[in-house]
Design a protein around this motif. Structure first.
Motif, PDB file in Angstrom:
ATOM      1  N   SER A  51       0.849  -1.196   0.000  1.00 30.99           N
ATOM      2  CA  SER A  51       0.000   0.000   0.000  1.00 30.99           C
ATOM      3  C   SER A  51       0.880   1.240   0.000  1.00 30.99           C
ATOM      4  CB  SER A  51      -0.903   0.027   1.236  1.00 30.99           C
ATOM      5  OG  SER A  51      -0.129   0.212   2.416  1.00 30.99           O
ATOM      6  N   ALA A  52       0.261   2.368  -0.360  1.00 31.69           N
ATOM      7  CA  ALA A  52       0.993   3.634  -0.350  1.00 31.69           C
ATOM      8  C   ALA A  52       1.483   3.972   1.052  1.00 31.69           C
ATOM      9  CB  ALA A  52       0.094   4.747  -0.884  1.00 31.69           C
ATOM     10  N   VAL A  53       0.656   3.704   2.053  1.00 31.34           N
ATOM     11  CA  VAL A  53       1.055   3.968   3.440  1.00 31.34           C
ATOM     12  C   VAL A  53       2.260   3.117   3.813  1.00 31.34           C
ATOM     13  CG1 VAL A  53       0.349   3.757   5.858  1.00 31.34           C
ATOM     14  CG2 VAL A  53      -1.240   4.697   4.180  1.00 31.34           C
ATOM     15  N   GLY A  54       2.229   1.842   3.440  1.00 30.81           N
ATOM     16  CA  GLY A  54       3.352   0.963   3.744  1.00 30.81           C
ATOM     17  C   GLY A  54       4.637   1.443   3.091  1.00 30.81           C
ATOM     18  N   LEU A  55       4.547   1.861   1.835  1.00 31.48           N
ATOM     19  CA  LEU A  55       5.729   2.352   1.129  1.00 31.48           C
ATOM     20  C   LEU A  55       6.259   3.622   1.780  1.00 31.48           C
ATOM     21  CD1 LEU A  55       7.542   1.776  -1.324  1.00 31.48           C
ATOM     22  CD2 LEU A  55       6.025   3.234  -2.682  1.00 31.48           C
ATOM     23  N   TYR A  56       5.354   4.474   2.215  1.00 32.58           N
ATOM     24  CA  TYR A  56       5.743   5.729   2.866  1.00 32.58           C
ATOM     25  C   TYR A  56       6.428   5.473   4.205  1.00 32.58           C
ATOM     26  CZ  TYR A  56       5.244  10.570   4.488  1.00 32.58           C
ATOM     27  OH  TYR A  56       5.490  11.844   4.945  1.00 32.58           O
ATOM     28  N   GLN A  57       6.092   4.370   4.863  1.00 32.27           N
ATOM     29  CA  GLN A  57       6.587   4.088   6.210  1.00 32.27           C
ATOM     30  C   GLN A  57       7.774   3.122   6.234  1.00 32.27           C
ATOM     31  OE1 GLN A  57       5.693   5.593   8.869  1.00 32.27           O
ATOM     32  NE2 GLN A  57       3.786   6.596   8.281  1.00 32.27           N
TER      33      GLN A  57
ATOM     34  N   ASP B 251      -1.109  -4.923  -5.814  1.00 35.44           N
ATOM     35  CA  ASP B 251      -1.817  -4.204  -4.748  1.00 35.44           C
ATOM     36  C   ASP B 251      -1.384  -2.745  -4.691  1.00 35.44           C
ATOM     37  OD1 ASP B 251      -3.540  -6.166  -3.273  1.00 35.44           O
ATOM     38  OD2 ASP B 251      -1.651  -7.226  -3.117  1.00 35.44           O
ATOM     39  N   LEU B 252      -0.090  -2.514  -4.833  1.00 33.65           N
ATOM     40  CA  LEU B 252       0.409  -1.143  -4.817  1.00 33.65           C
ATOM     41  C   LEU B 252      -0.148  -0.342  -5.996  1.00 33.65           C
ATOM     42  CD1 LEU B 252       4.109  -1.552  -3.671  1.00 33.65           C
ATOM     43  CD2 LEU B 252       2.504   0.144  -2.784  1.00 33.65           C
ATOM     44  N   CYS B 253      -0.210  -0.963  -7.170  1.00 30.52           N
ATOM     45  CA  CYS B 253      -0.764  -0.272  -8.337  1.00 30.52           C
ATOM     46  C   CYS B 253      -2.225   0.106  -8.112  1.00 30.52           C
ATOM     47  CB  CYS B 253      -0.632  -1.157  -9.576  1.00 30.52           C
ATOM     48  SG  CYS B 253       1.037  -1.201 -10.266  1.00 30.52           S
ATOM     49  N   ASN B 254      -2.971  -0.810  -7.533  1.00 32.31           N
ATOM     50  CA  ASN B 254      -4.376  -0.505  -7.247  1.00 32.31           C
ATOM     51  C   ASN B 254      -4.497   0.676  -6.286  1.00 32.31           C
ATOM     52  OD1 ASN B 254      -5.301  -2.559  -8.890  1.00 32.31           O
ATOM     53  ND2 ASN B 254      -5.445  -4.052  -7.224  1.00 32.31           N
ATOM     54  N   ASP B 255      -3.645   0.688  -5.265  1.00 31.88           N
ATOM     55  CA  ASP B 255      -3.725   1.745  -4.266  1.00 31.88           C
ATOM     56  C   ASP B 255      -3.260   3.089  -4.823  1.00 31.88           C
ATOM     57  OD1 ASP B 255      -4.443   2.560  -1.698  1.00 31.88           O
ATOM     58  OD2 ASP B 255      -2.410   2.314  -0.920  1.00 31.88           O
ATOM     59  N   LEU B 256      -2.259   3.041  -5.709  1.00 38.82           N
ATOM     60  CA  LEU B 256      -1.703   4.270  -6.274  1.00 38.82           C
ATOM     61  C   LEU B 256      -2.400   4.695  -7.564  1.00 38.82           C
ATOM     62  CD1 LEU B 256       2.079   3.398  -5.764  1.00 38.82           C
ATOM     63  CD2 LEU B 256       0.797   5.153  -4.517  1.00 38.82           C
ATOM     64  N   HIS B 257      -3.356   3.879  -8.021  1.00 38.15           N
ATOM     65  CA  HIS B 257      -4.060   4.137  -9.283  1.00 38.15           C
ATOM     66  C   HIS B 257      -3.095   4.148 -10.474  1.00 38.15           C
ATOM     67  CE1 HIS B 257      -7.683   4.945  -6.995  1.00 38.15           C
ATOM     68  NE2 HIS B 257      -7.012   5.805  -6.260  1.00 38.15           N
ATOM     69  N   VAL B 258      -2.160   3.218 -10.448  1.00 35.70           N
ATOM     70  CA  VAL B 258      -1.220   3.034 -11.545  1.00 35.70           C
ATOM     71  C   VAL B 258      -1.763   1.956 -12.473  1.00 35.70           C
ATOM     72  CG1 VAL B 258       1.103   2.259 -12.155  1.00 35.70           C
ATOM     73  CG2 VAL B 258       0.763   3.749 -10.175  1.00 35.70           C
ATOM     74  N   GLN B 259      -1.710   2.188 -13.771  1.00 34.76           N
ATOM     75  CA  GLN B 259      -2.244   1.227 -14.728  1.00 34.76           C
ATOM     76  C   GLN B 259      -1.205   0.145 -15.003  1.00 34.76           C
ATOM     77  OE1 GLN B 259      -3.928   2.976 -18.244  1.00 34.76           O
ATOM     78  NE2 GLN B 259      -4.208   1.000 -19.271  1.00 34.76           N
TER      79      GLN B 259
END
Length: 288
Positions: free
Chosen positions: A132-138, A157-165
């Motif tokens: 997740s974006a939060v996990g990457l940030y932390q 999962d990260l792409c879904n959270d960051l809205h990356v295609q």
């Protein structure tokens, strides 16, 4: 960092292939080890539907007890559910009943205190999965936690959270940025180099080899695999060329013979960084 964590970091840094087995298919564990995988991960998270998790935990505990009774148990890693889920403490209890586990992969890791909780409650080393974006940030705060040995990540999962295609050039840019952040953070905090995410198309051997070349050149340690046939492909892709090994051997031989800090081999200038790179290559492949 305590001695258990340090020893485990040293141990897992040599693991190149990490093969998943669904906890609903305990019969596949032995096949996973037979594939030659360096580490086998039994998955209690995404691979198991919510209504099947209790039965999967029971099946895994029975397998563990039977293998221990026969003295044939090979330590497995266990991917447990995220700390905020109602399944988390049930998974922790299972870990406490299986003290010879190799370690734990914490799904959707986001907080240092969750990693520390897993370690304190189980005594097992932890790999944090960033999804997740939060996990990457932390990741920097998590990297300081006692018990953490490495990072990996779930790119979909990260792409879904960051809205990356997914499947676009932009996604590849994001993926490489994630890899870089994890490599840098892991090095600064003396963790094992990070483990790359899965390659979903297990029939695409060429694409898998290209992915292996990418992450290994970036300094990552290994890769999560979802199919036994990927294990041999990853191992083959990691093999250095004969030319590279021969060059490294000549560099070290010349350095030890001459004692010179700078010299030339085959028209290439050799200095301290090149010598160190050659030492690492030969040490890894036991050629010297």
């Amino acid at each position: 960092m305590d001695s258990l964590t340090t020893n485990k970091i040293n141990a897992i840094s040599h693991n190149k292939t990490w093969l998943f087995v669904p906890a609903t298919r305990i019969d596949r564990i032995e096949k996973a080890f037979a594939s030659g995988a360096d580490a086998v991960i039994v998955d209690l998270e995404d691979a198991v539907a919510k209504q099947d998790k209790a039965e999967a935990r029971d099946a895994l505990k029975n397998y563990y007890d039977e293998q221990n009774a026969k003295q044939t148990y090979q330590p497995i890693w266990l991917r447990i559910n995220q700390a905020s889920s109602e399944e988390f403490f049930k998974d922790i209890v299972l870990c406490q009943q299986m003290p010879n586990l190799a370690g734990v992969l914490l799904a959707k890791a986001e907080r240092a205190e969750d990693i520390e909780s897993v370690y304190q409650l189980t005594g097992l080393p932890v790999i944090a999965l960033i999804e997740s974006a939060v996990g990457l940030y932390q990741i920097d705060s998590m990297a300081k936690t006692v018990g953490l040995v490495a990072f990996s990540y779930g790119f979909l999962d990260l792409c879904n959270d960051l809205h990356v295609q997914v499947g676009t050039p932009s996604a590849e840019i994001v993926a490489n940025q994630i890899r870089y952040q994890l490599v840098l953070t892991s090095k600064v905090h003396q963790l094992s180099p990070p483990i790359d995410t899965i390659y979903p198309d297990f029939k695409d051997g060429v694409g898998l080899s290209n992915r292996v070349n990418l992450w290994s050149q970036m300094g990552m340690a290994g890769m999560l695999c979802i199919h036994p046939k990927q294990v041999a492909s990853v191992q083959q892709a990691l093999q250095p060329t004969t030319k590279a090994l021969e060059f490294a051997k000549r560099v070290i031989e010349e350095y030890e013979r001459s004692g010179q800090a700078v010299f030339e081999i085959d028209g290439e200038m050799v200095d301290a960084p090149v010598i160190e790179r050659c030492r690492q290559l030969l040490s890894q492949w036991q050629m010297k």
